[in-house]
Design a protein around this motif. Structure first.
Motif, mmCIF file in Angstrom:
data_model
loop_
_atom_site.group_PDB
_atom_site.id
_atom_site.type_symbol
_atom_site.label_atom_id
_atom_site.label_comp_id
_atom_site.label_asym_id
_atom_site.label_seq_id
_atom_site.Cartn_x
_atom_site.Cartn_y
_atom_site.Cartn_z
ATOM 1 N N CYS A 1 0.851 -1.198 0.000
ATOM 2 C CA CYS A 1 0.000 0.000 0.000
ATOM 3 C C CYS A 1 0.885 1.246 0.000
ATOM 4 C CB CYS A 1 -0.940 0.016 1.205
ATOM 5 S SG CYS A 1 -2.000 1.492 1.222
ATOM 6 N N GLN A 2 0.617 2.143 -0.940
ATOM 7 C CA GLN A 2 1.401 3.370 -1.056
ATOM 8 C C GLN A 2 1.002 4.413 -0.014
ATOM 9 O OE1 GLN A 2 0.289 3.342 -5.285
ATOM 10 N NE2 GLN A 2 2.388 3.986 -5.684
ATOM 11 N N GLU A 3 -0.128 4.192 0.655
ATOM 12 C CA GLU A 3 -0.571 5.138 1.679
ATOM 13 C C GLU A 3 0.010 4.774 3.048
ATOM 14 O OE1 GLU A 3 -2.885 7.840 1.565
ATOM 15 O OE2 GLU A 3 -2.648 7.710 -0.607
ATOM 16 N N CYS A 4 -0.252 3.528 3.500
ATOM 17 C CA CYS A 4 0.114 3.165 4.884
ATOM 18 C C CYS A 4 1.296 2.204 4.958
ATOM 19 C CB CYS A 4 -1.098 2.546 5.598
ATOM 20 S SG CYS A 4 -1.581 0.927 4.943
ATOM 21 N N GLY A 5 1.761 1.680 3.829
ATOM 22 C CA GLY A 5 2.918 0.787 3.829
ATOM 23 C C GLY A 5 2.600 -0.666 4.118
ATOM 24 N N ARG A 6 1.313 -0.994 4.293
ATOM 25 C CA ARG A 6 0.913 -2.374 4.565
ATOM 26 C C ARG A 6 1.383 -3.275 3.419
ATOM 27 N NH1 ARG A 6 -4.777 -4.297 6.447
ATOM 28 N NH2 ARG A 6 -4.808 -6.405 5.634
ATOM 29 N N ILE A 7 1.833 -4.472 3.770
ATOM 30 C CA ILE A 7 2.294 -5.431 2.760
ATOM 31 C C ILE A 7 1.482 -6.703 2.915
ATOM 32 C CG2 ILE A 7 4.234 -6.805 1.900
ATOM 33 C CD1 ILE A 7 6.117 -4.792 3.213
ATOM 34 N N GLU A 8 0.954 -7.199 1.814
ATOM 35 C CA GLU A 8 0.234 -8.477 1.847
ATOM 36 C C GLU A 8 0.868 -9.437 0.852
ATOM 37 O OE1 GLU A 8 -3.980 -8.811 1.776
ATOM 38 O OE2 GLU A 8 -4.244 -7.030 3.018
ATOM 39 N N ASP A 9 0.847 -10.712 1.230
ATOM 40 C CA ASP A 9 1.345 -11.760 0.324
ATOM 41 C C ASP A 9 0.261 -12.121 -0.673
ATOM 42 O OD1 ASP A 9 3.597 -11.937 1.897
ATOM 43 O OD2 ASP A 9 2.989 -13.775 2.900
ATOM 44 N N PHE A 10 0.685 -12.502 -1.867
ATOM 45 C CA PHE A 10 -0.238 -13.181 -2.750
ATOM 46 C C PHE A 10 0.553 -14.188 -3.559
ATOM 47 C CE2 PHE A 10 1.244 -10.429 -6.070
ATOM 48 C CZ PHE A 10 0.864 -10.987 -7.276
ATOM 49 N N SER A 11 -0.105 -15.262 -3.909
ATOM 50 C CA SER A 11 0.563 -16.327 -4.653
ATOM 51 C C SER A 11 0.071 -16.313 -6.088
ATOM 52 C CB SER A 11 0.247 -17.684 -4.034
ATOM 53 O OG SER A 11 0.808 -17.724 -2.742
ATOM 54 N N TYR A 12 0.940 -16.710 -6.969
ATOM 55 C CA TYR A 12 0.602 -16.777 -8.376
ATOM 56 C C TYR A 12 1.490 -17.854 -8.967
ATOM 57 C CZ TYR A 12 -0.522 -15.226 -13.079
ATOM 58 O OH TYR A 12 -0.971 -15.179 -14.363
ATOM 59 N N SER A 13 1.012 -18.531 -9.996
ATOM 60 C CA SER A 13 1.859 -19.577 -10.570
ATOM 61 C C SER A 13 3.208 -18.951 -10.938
ATOM 62 C CB SER A 13 1.184 -20.214 -11.780
ATOM 63 O OG SER A 13 0.895 -19.217 -12.737
ATOM 64 N N SER A 14 4.233 -19.689 -10.732
ATOM 65 C CA SER A 14 5.596 -19.185 -10.840
ATOM 66 C C SER A 14 5.850 -18.416 -12.118
ATOM 67 C CB SER A 14 6.570 -20.365 -10.763
ATOM 68 O OG SER A 14 7.876 -19.908 -10.946
ATOM 69 N N LEU A 15 6.694 -17.420 -12.003
ATOM 70 C CA LEU A 15 7.088 -16.630 -13.169
ATOM 71 C C LEU A 15 8.352 -17.243 -13.788
ATOM 72 C CD1 LEU A 15 6.441 -13.053 -11.757
ATOM 73 C CD2 LEU A 15 4.993 -14.407 -13.256
ATOM 74 N N HIS A 16 8.374 -18.564 -13.817
ATOM 75 C CA HIS A 16 9.533 -19.316 -14.295
ATOM 76 C C HIS A 16 9.888 -18.936 -15.735
ATOM 77 C CE1 HIS A 16 12.455 -22.470 -14.124
ATOM 78 N NE2 HIS A 16 11.959 -23.047 -15.196
ATOM 79 N N GLU A 17 8.867 -18.741 -16.561
ATOM 80 C CA GLU A 17 9.097 -18.399 -17.970
ATOM 81 C C GLU A 17 9.846 -17.070 -18.094
ATOM 82 O OE1 GLU A 17 6.500 -17.438 -21.924
ATOM 83 O OE2 GLU A 17 5.558 -18.718 -20.416
ATOM 84 N N VAL A 18 9.513 -16.113 -17.229
ATOM 85 C CA VAL A 18 10.191 -14.813 -17.229
ATOM 86 C C VAL A 18 11.671 -15.012 -16.899
ATOM 87 C CG1 VAL A 18 10.330 -12.550 -16.079
ATOM 88 C CG2 VAL A 18 8.100 -13.552 -16.607
ATOM 89 N N GLU A 19 11.944 -15.859 -15.916
ATOM 90 C CA GLU A 19 13.333 -16.125 -15.536
ATOM 91 C C GLU A 19 14.097 -16.755 -16.704
ATOM 92 O OE1 GLU A 19 13.702 -18.208 -11.789
ATOM 93 O OE2 GLU A 19 12.037 -17.072 -10.940
#
Length: 143
Positions: free
Chosen positions: A95-113
């Motif tokens: 969050c750009q306002e309060c700095g809160r950080i949340e995790d989220f999962s997504y299928s790996s970005l292996h192709e980008v690597e």
């Protein structure tokens, strides 16, 4: 206490690390806190329970947990490292306002690597992805 904490402590014992009450408390707090706390946050939360504990003790233990591969340090240019006990592949929304950080999962970005390796010749060891926006709490405050 969660079985994740117990498992992590068993892992540490096998490497010859002594499990002090402070180490136990720091690791438990970190594994239960979903807000990616700073070392100061951890210190303030545990200080009533451990009045003799210093911020340096918290930092030293966090460093040891990082070396053991149990904790990740998140640095975001504001000079206050945050710590994450979730070392599985996941990404962060900040969050750009309060700095809160949340995790989220997504299928790996292996192709980008793989593409990055092909394009640059680098051997990629990992990636960090961050998304920035405004969290629900901050949106509700402005409405």
């Amino acid at each position: 206490m969660g079985s994740g904490v117990q498992h992590a402590l068993e892992q540490l014992k096998t490497t010859g690390v002594r499990i002090t009450p402070q180490r136990h408390a720091i690791l438990s707090y970190l594994m239960e806190a979903m807000n990616h706390p700073t070392a100061d946050d951890i210190y303030r939360a545990l200080e009533p329970q451990f009045p003799s504990m210093s911020v340096a003790t918290v930092y030293n233990n966090l460093k040891m947990f990082m070396e053991a591969g149990m904790v990740r340090e998140l640095t975001y240019g504001d000079n206050s490292s945050r710590f994450d006990a979730n070392v599985s592949d996941h990404y962060h929304v900040i969050c750009q306002e309060c700095g809160r950080i949340e995790d989220f999962s997504y299928s790996s970005l292996h192709e980008v690597e793989q593409r990055a390796e092909q394009a640059t010749g680098f051997k990629i060891h990992g990636l960090r992805m961050e998304l920035y926006g405004i969290c629900k709490c901050c949106i509700e405050k402005t409405q």
